[in-house]
Motif scaffolding. Structure first.
Motif, PDB file in Angstrom:
ATOM      1  N   GLY A  31      58.974  31.575   7.402  1.00  0.00           N
ATOM      2  CA  GLY A  31      60.270  30.931   7.209  1.00  0.00           C
ATOM      3  C   GLY A  31      60.188  29.659   6.406  1.00  0.00           C
ATOM      4  O   GLY A  31      61.183  28.936   6.261  1.00  0.00           O
ATOM      5  N   ASN A  32      59.014  29.380   5.868  1.00  0.00           N
ATOM      6  CA  ASN A  32      58.802  28.125   5.165  1.00  0.00           C
ATOM      7  C   ASN A  32      57.953  28.323   3.916  1.00  0.00           C
ATOM      8  O   ASN A  32      57.007  29.118   3.934  1.00  0.00           O
ATOM      9  CB  ASN A  32      58.070  27.128   6.068  1.00  0.00           C
ATOM     10  N   ALA A  33      58.261  27.568   2.866  1.00  0.00           N
ATOM     11  CA  ALA A  33      57.328  27.461   1.751  1.00  0.00           C
ATOM     12  C   ALA A  33      56.210  26.539   2.202  1.00  0.00           C
ATOM     13  O   ALA A  33      56.464  25.485   2.805  1.00  0.00           O
ATOM     14  CB  ALA A  33      58.024  26.904   0.521  1.00  0.00           C
ATOM     15  N   MET A  34      54.981  26.937   1.942  1.00  0.00           N
ATOM     16  CA  MET A  34      53.822  26.173   2.399  1.00  0.00           C
ATOM     17  C   MET A  34      52.963  25.776   1.212  1.00  0.00           C
ATOM     18  O   MET A  34      52.915  26.478   0.191  1.00  0.00           O
ATOM     19  CB  MET A  34      52.992  27.014   3.371  1.00  0.00           C
ATOM     20  N   GLY A  35      52.262  24.674   1.360  1.00  0.00           N
ATOM     21  CA  GLY A  35      51.439  24.208   0.251  1.00  0.00           C
ATOM     22  C   GLY A  35      50.165  23.539   0.707  1.00  0.00           C
ATOM     23  O   GLY A  35      50.010  23.192   1.879  1.00  0.00           O
ATOM     24  N   TRP A  36      49.269  23.399  -0.236  1.00  0.00           N
ATOM     25  CA  TRP A  36      48.022  22.651  -0.036  1.00  0.00           C
ATOM     26  C   TRP A  36      48.052  21.404  -0.906  1.00  0.00           C
ATOM     27  O   TRP A  36      48.533  21.438  -2.060  1.00  0.00           O
ATOM     28  CB  TRP A  36      46.819  23.514  -0.424  1.00  0.00           C
ATOM     29  N   PHE A  37      47.502  20.341  -0.346  1.00  0.00           N
ATOM     30  CA  PHE A  37      47.357  19.075  -1.045  1.00  0.00           C
ATOM     31  C   PHE A  37      45.924  18.592  -0.860  1.00  0.00           C
ATOM     32  O   PHE A  37      45.211  19.076   0.022  1.00  0.00           O
ATOM     33  CB  PHE A  37      48.339  18.035  -0.467  1.00  0.00           C
ATOM     34  N   ARG A  38      45.508  17.640  -1.661  1.00  0.00           N
ATOM     35  CA  ARG A  38      44.169  17.079  -1.481  1.00  0.00           C
ATOM     36  C   ARG A  38      44.187  15.597  -1.826  1.00  0.00           C
ATOM     37  O   ARG A  38      45.014  15.134  -2.592  1.00  0.00           O
ATOM     38  CB  ARG A  38      43.147  17.815  -2.344  1.00  0.00           C
ATOM     39  N   ALA A  49      48.559  23.603  -4.488  1.00  0.00           N
ATOM     40  CA  ALA A  49      49.104  24.957  -4.598  1.00  0.00           C
ATOM     41  C   ALA A  49      50.223  25.137  -3.586  1.00  0.00           C
ATOM     42  O   ALA A  49      50.278  24.445  -2.576  1.00  0.00           O
ATOM     43  CB  ALA A  49      48.015  25.998  -4.344  1.00  0.00           C
ATOM     44  N   ARG A  50      51.116  26.088  -3.853  1.00  0.00           N
ATOM     45  CA  ARG A  50      52.180  26.400  -2.900  1.00  0.00           C
ATOM     46  C   ARG A  50      52.499  27.883  -2.958  1.00  0.00           C
ATOM     47  O   ARG A  50      52.249  28.552  -3.969  1.00  0.00           O
ATOM     48  CB  ARG A  50      53.434  25.580  -3.172  1.00  0.00           C
ATOM     49  N   ILE A  51      53.057  28.358  -1.840  1.00  0.00           N
ATOM     50  CA  ILE A  51      53.485  29.743  -1.742  1.00  0.00           C
ATOM     51  C   ILE A  51      54.892  29.728  -1.174  1.00  0.00           C
ATOM     52  O   ILE A  51      55.191  28.995  -0.236  1.00  0.00           O
ATOM     53  CB  ILE A  51      52.500  30.567  -0.880  1.00  0.00           C
ATOM     54  N   SER A  52      55.776  30.536  -1.752  1.00  0.00           N
ATOM     55  CA  SER A  52      57.170  30.519  -1.347  1.00  0.00           C
ATOM     56  C   SER A  52      57.361  31.173   0.018  1.00  0.00           C
ATOM     57  O   SER A  52      56.450  31.814   0.554  1.00  0.00           O
ATOM     58  CB  SER A  52      58.027  31.228  -2.391  1.00  0.00           C
ATOM     59  N   ARG A  53      58.573  31.059   0.542  1.00  0.00           N
ATOM     60  CA  ARG A  53      58.882  31.670   1.852  1.00  0.00           C
ATOM     61  C   ARG A  53      58.666  33.174   1.826  1.00  0.00           C
ATOM     62  O   ARG A  53      58.251  33.768   2.818  1.00  0.00           O
ATOM     63  CB  ARG A  53      60.328  31.362   2.242  1.00  0.00           C
ATOM     64  N   SER A  54      58.938  33.772   0.698  1.00  0.00           N
ATOM     65  CA  SER A  54      58.797  35.226   0.594  1.00  0.00           C
ATOM     66  C   SER A  54      57.366  35.656   0.309  1.00  0.00           C
ATOM     67  O   SER A  54      57.047  36.838   0.377  1.00  0.00           O
ATOM     68  CB  SER A  54      59.709  35.761  -0.507  1.00  0.00           C
ATOM     69  N   GLY A  55      56.516  34.698  -0.011  1.00  0.00           N
ATOM     70  CA  GLY A  55      55.143  35.017  -0.383  1.00  0.00           C
ATOM     71  C   GLY A  55      54.939  35.122  -1.886  1.00  0.00           C
ATOM     72  O   GLY A  55      53.805  35.171  -2.359  1.00  0.00           O
ATOM     73  N   ARG A  56      56.024  35.195  -2.609  1.00  0.00           N
ATOM     74  CA  ARG A  56      55.988  35.191  -4.078  1.00  0.00           C
ATOM     75  C   ARG A  56      57.170  34.382  -4.546  1.00  0.00           C
ATOM     76  O   ARG A  56      58.262  34.532  -4.027  1.00  0.00           O
ATOM     77  CB  ARG A  56      56.093  36.615  -4.642  1.00  0.00           C
ATOM     78  N   PRO A  57      57.092  33.535  -5.543  1.00  0.00           N
ATOM     79  CA  PRO A  57      55.879  33.324  -6.331  1.00  0.00           C
ATOM     80  C   PRO A  57      54.938  32.305  -5.703  1.00  0.00           C
ATOM     81  O   PRO A  57      55.232  31.734  -4.658  1.00  0.00           O
ATOM     82  CB  PRO A  57      56.443  32.773  -7.644  1.00  0.00           C
ATOM     83  N   THR A  58      53.817  32.102  -6.364  1.00  0.00           N
ATOM     84  CA  THR A  58      52.903  31.027  -6.047  1.00  0.00           C
ATOM     85  C   THR A  58      52.862  30.071  -7.237  1.00  0.00           C
ATOM     86  O   THR A  58      53.320  30.404  -8.336  1.00  0.00           O
ATOM     87  CB  THR A  58      51.490  31.567  -5.759  1.00  0.00           C
ATOM     88  N   ASP A  59      52.340  28.898  -7.003  1.00  0.00           N
ATOM     89  CA  ASP A  59      52.360  27.839  -8.014  1.00  0.00           C
ATOM     90  C   ASP A  59      51.111  26.992  -7.821  1.00  0.00           C
ATOM     91  O   ASP A  59      50.722  26.729  -6.677  1.00  0.00           O
ATOM     92  CB  ASP A  59      53.631  27.001  -7.836  1.00  0.00           C
ATOM     93  N   TYR A  60      50.502  26.566  -8.929  1.00  0.00           N
ATOM     94  CA  TYR A  60      49.244  25.834  -8.859  1.00  0.00           C
ATOM     95  C   TYR A  60      49.260  24.620  -9.775  1.00  0.00           C
ATOM     96  O   TYR A  60      49.857  24.646 -10.862  1.00  0.00           O
ATOM     97  CB  TYR A  60      48.080  26.745  -9.267  1.00  0.00           C
ATOM     98  N   VAL A  64      43.623  23.429 -11.056  1.00  0.00           N
ATOM     99  CA  VAL A  64      43.003  24.474 -10.223  1.00  0.00           C
ATOM    100  C   VAL A  64      43.468  25.872 -10.603  1.00  0.00           C
ATOM    101  O   VAL A  64      42.920  26.861 -10.097  1.00  0.00           O
ATOM    102  CB  VAL A  64      43.292  24.229  -8.724  1.00  0.00           C
ATOM    103  N   ALA A  65      44.461  25.996 -11.463  1.00  0.00           N
ATOM    104  CA  ALA A  65      44.983  27.307 -11.852  1.00  0.00           C
ATOM    105  C   ALA A  65      43.863  28.173 -12.416  1.00  0.00           C
ATOM    106  O   ALA A  65      43.050  27.708 -13.233  1.00  0.00           O
ATOM    107  CB  ALA A  65      46.100  27.133 -12.860  1.00  0.00           C
ATOM    108  N   GLY A  66      43.825  29.410 -11.962  1.00  0.00           N
ATOM    109  CA  GLY A  66      42.800  30.335 -12.409  1.00  0.00           C
ATOM    110  C   GLY A  66      41.535  30.302 -11.569  1.00  0.00           C
ATOM    111  O   GLY A  66      40.688  31.191 -11.678  1.00  0.00           O
ATOM    112  N   ARG A  67      41.392  29.281 -10.736  1.00  0.00           N
ATOM    113  CA  ARG A  67      40.207  29.175  -9.863  1.00  0.00           C
ATOM    114  C   ARG A  67      40.576  29.281  -8.382  1.00  0.00           C
ATOM    115  O   ARG A  67      39.792  29.791  -7.585  1.00  0.00           O
ATOM    116  CB  ARG A  67      39.494  27.835 -10.107  1.00  0.00           C
ATOM    117  N   PHE A  68      41.736  28.773  -8.012  1.00  0.00           N
ATOM    118  CA  PHE A  68      42.177  28.768  -6.622  1.00  0.00           C
ATOM    119  C   PHE A  68      43.279  29.803  -6.421  1.00  0.00           C
ATOM    120  O   PHE A  68      44.089  30.050  -7.326  1.00  0.00           O
ATOM    121  CB  PHE A  68      42.729  27.397  -6.230  1.00  0.00           C
ATOM    122  N   THR A  69      43.334  30.372  -5.211  1.00  0.00           N
ATOM    123  CA  THR A  69      44.382  31.321  -4.864  1.00  0.00           C
ATOM    124  C   THR A  69      44.906  30.999  -3.480  1.00  0.00           C
ATOM    125  O   THR A  69      44.132  30.920  -2.516  1.00  0.00           O
ATOM    126  CB  THR A  69      43.853  32.764  -4.886  1.00  0.00           C
TER     127      THR A  69
END
Length: 119
Positions: A31-38, A49-60, A64-69
């Protein structure tokens, strides 16, 4: 009460991989968009990085794009960050949080998990 527990950090050599986990309680990640921070030593906390409530899309972040998922397991109510091709500049404490766009939605953070990339 929302609690987020990050784990999976450690010491890894450059080029190595780690998978971080963020176990959530008090909220459902579906029920939430979730993200990672550092936050690196002496620096401000930054979006990773973040992932939407639906699981798509993701954003980086471009760094880190291309290395992190980022991914999630709804059954386990857990968000993951698979990190490949790690670089010394990835060294930081990593945190998860609910997000709106690339901004954290809460001022309450977990303890984080330390990632050190060094030879």
């Amino acid at each position: 009460q929302v609690q987020l527990a990050e784990s999976g950090g450690g010491l890894v050599q450059p080029g190595g991989s780690l998978r971080l986990s963020c176990a959530a309680s008090g909220l459902t990640i579906s029920g939430n968009a979730m993200g990672w921070f550092r936050q690196a030593p002496g620096k401000e906390r930054e979006f990773v990085a973040r992932i939407s409530r639906s699981g798509r899309p993701t954003d980086y972040a471009s760094s880190v794009a291309g290395r992190f998922t980022i991914s999630r397991d709804i059954a386990k109510n857990t968000v993951y960050l698979q990190m490949n091709g790690l670089k010394p500049e990835d060294t930081a404490v990593y945190y998860c949080n609910r997000v709106l766009d690339r901004q954290p939605m809460s001022d309450v953070w977990g303890q984080g998990t330390l990632v050190r990339v060094s030879s």
